[in-house]
Design an enzyme around this catalytic site. Sequence first.
Site, PDB file in Angstrom:
ATOM      1  N   HIS A  18       0.722  -1.360   0.039  1.00  0.00           N
ATOM      2  CA  HIS A  18       0.087   0.030  -0.024  1.00  0.00           C
ATOM      3  C   HIS A  18       0.690   1.421   0.040  1.00  0.00           C
ATOM      4  O   HIS A  18       2.003   1.177   0.529  1.00  0.00           O
ATOM      5  CB  HIS A  18      -0.908   0.203   1.095  1.00  0.00           C
ATOM      6  CG  HIS A  18      -0.233   0.240   2.295  1.00  0.00           C
ATOM      7  ND1 HIS A  18      -0.640  -0.647   3.569  1.00  0.00           N
ATOM      8  CD2 HIS A  18       0.332   1.317   3.023  1.00  0.00           C
ATOM      9  CE1 HIS A  18      -0.094  -0.092   4.845  1.00  0.00           C
ATOM     10  NE2 HIS A  18       0.649   1.048   4.486  1.00  0.00           N
ATOM     11  N   GLU A  45      -5.043   0.666  -0.135  1.00  0.00           N
ATOM     12  CA  GLU A  45      -4.511  -0.641   0.093  1.00  0.00           C
ATOM     13  C   GLU A  45      -4.805  -1.529  -1.028  1.00  0.00           C
ATOM     14  O   GLU A  45      -5.217  -0.975  -2.194  1.00  0.00           O
ATOM     15  CB  GLU A  45      -5.651  -1.258   1.412  1.00  0.00           C
ATOM     16  CG  GLU A  45      -5.488  -0.508   2.670  1.00  0.00           C
ATOM     17  CD  GLU A  45      -4.276  -0.969   3.416  1.00  0.00           C
ATOM     18  OE1 GLU A  45      -3.510  -1.779   2.917  1.00  0.00           O
ATOM     19  OE2 GLU A  45      -4.101  -0.482   4.681  1.00  0.00           O
TER      20      GLU A  45
HETATM   21  C1  F6R Z   1       1.577   7.044   6.166  1.00  0.00           C
HETATM   22  C2  F6R Z   1       1.325   6.356   4.996  1.00  0.00           C
HETATM   23  C3  F6R Z   1       1.580   4.847   5.130  1.00  0.00           C
HETATM   24  C4  F6R Z   1       2.905   4.339   5.515  1.00  0.00           C
HETATM   25  C5  F6R Z   1       3.060   2.837   5.326  1.00  0.00           C
HETATM   26  C6  F6R Z   1       4.566   2.517   5.745  1.00  0.00           C
HETATM   27  O1  F6R Z   1       1.255   8.402   6.083  1.00  0.00           O
HETATM   28  O2  F6R Z   1       1.424   6.902   4.003  1.00  0.00           O
HETATM   29  O3  F6R Z   1       1.182   4.187   3.617  1.00  0.00           O
HETATM   30  O4  F6R Z   1       3.856   4.861   4.587  1.00  0.00           O
HETATM   31  O5  F6R Z   1       2.097   2.297   6.156  1.00  0.00           O
HETATM   32  O6  F6R Z   1       4.483   2.661   7.315  1.00  0.00           O
HETATM   33  P1  F6R Z   1       5.829   2.408   7.962  1.00  0.00           P
HETATM   34  O7  F6R Z   1       6.742   3.762   7.565  1.00  0.00           O
HETATM   35  O8  F6R Z   1       5.426   2.663   9.426  1.00  0.00           O
HETATM   36  O9  F6R Z   1       6.598   1.130   7.774  1.00  0.00           O
END
Ligand code: F6R
Length: 248
Positions: free
Chosen positions: A138, A143
């Site tokens: 995603h 998603e």
């Molecule tokens: C948040 C966003 C999400 C995150 C993704 C990865 O603004 O856009 O798509 O980039 O869920 O999250 P992390 O960086 O916590 O692994």
Amino acid sequence: MLVVVKDNFEEVSIEAAKLFASLVRRKPDCVLGFATGSTPLGMYKELIRLHKEEGLDFSKVITFNLDEYVGLPPSHEQSYHHFMWENLFKHINVDPRHVHVPMGMAENIDEFCLWYEEKIEECGGIDLQILGIGANGHIAFNEPGSSLGSRTRIKTLSTQTCEDNARFFENKDEVPTYAITMGVGTIMQAHELLLLASGAAKADAIRATVEGPVMAKYPATIVQLHEFATVVVDTDAASKLEGDYSGF
Ligand code: F6R
């Protein structure tokens, strides 16, 4: 698409901050697209350092965030507003009037989403958008299965995402079930994309994104079609790539 492989999270963060800082120096009134999550945290830390130690000036910059939970006020500790102020905005000299994070408390969400799209356009479009990636491919809250042409809209969070988020809330009823997110089409309109990933848990998603077919099952794969997309990953996130990206 340019793929850059770095040794670790810190190097990924510094490389990403360099790209942001060079844009801010070149175009002080640029429009920056920001994300939340753990991935951009190192880059935000480095941007704060560049501001404090080297005077990197954010006073004219305009910002747009990718997403926000519906129903959480900006003051809520788990809201993305709060995240951005705590981890970046309050440490740099950004003008609060130039900051845009989707309003999870908007009375009319559909109208708000249209307004958000118009505002991005009115500001001349996003010059550089940072993206993290979910282990399922995603981007933002788009998603698997999200339309690759989608615009800013309300999305129902997957059961998995709600379960993952439950640990951050005292009360289960508080866990948001909806979010406002820029669409895949909105993200693709940014003039430049910078997708970051770190850690072995992202290796499958990075392989699909860089080397797999473009498909809604992995919304991040769309970045292959962007004219100016850079993917910066550490060796763990790059561990399932088949191509040789060592030249950069
Ligand atoms: C948040 C966003 C999400 C995150 C993704 C990865 O603004 O856009 O798509 O980039 O869920 O999250 P992390 O960086 O916590 O692994």
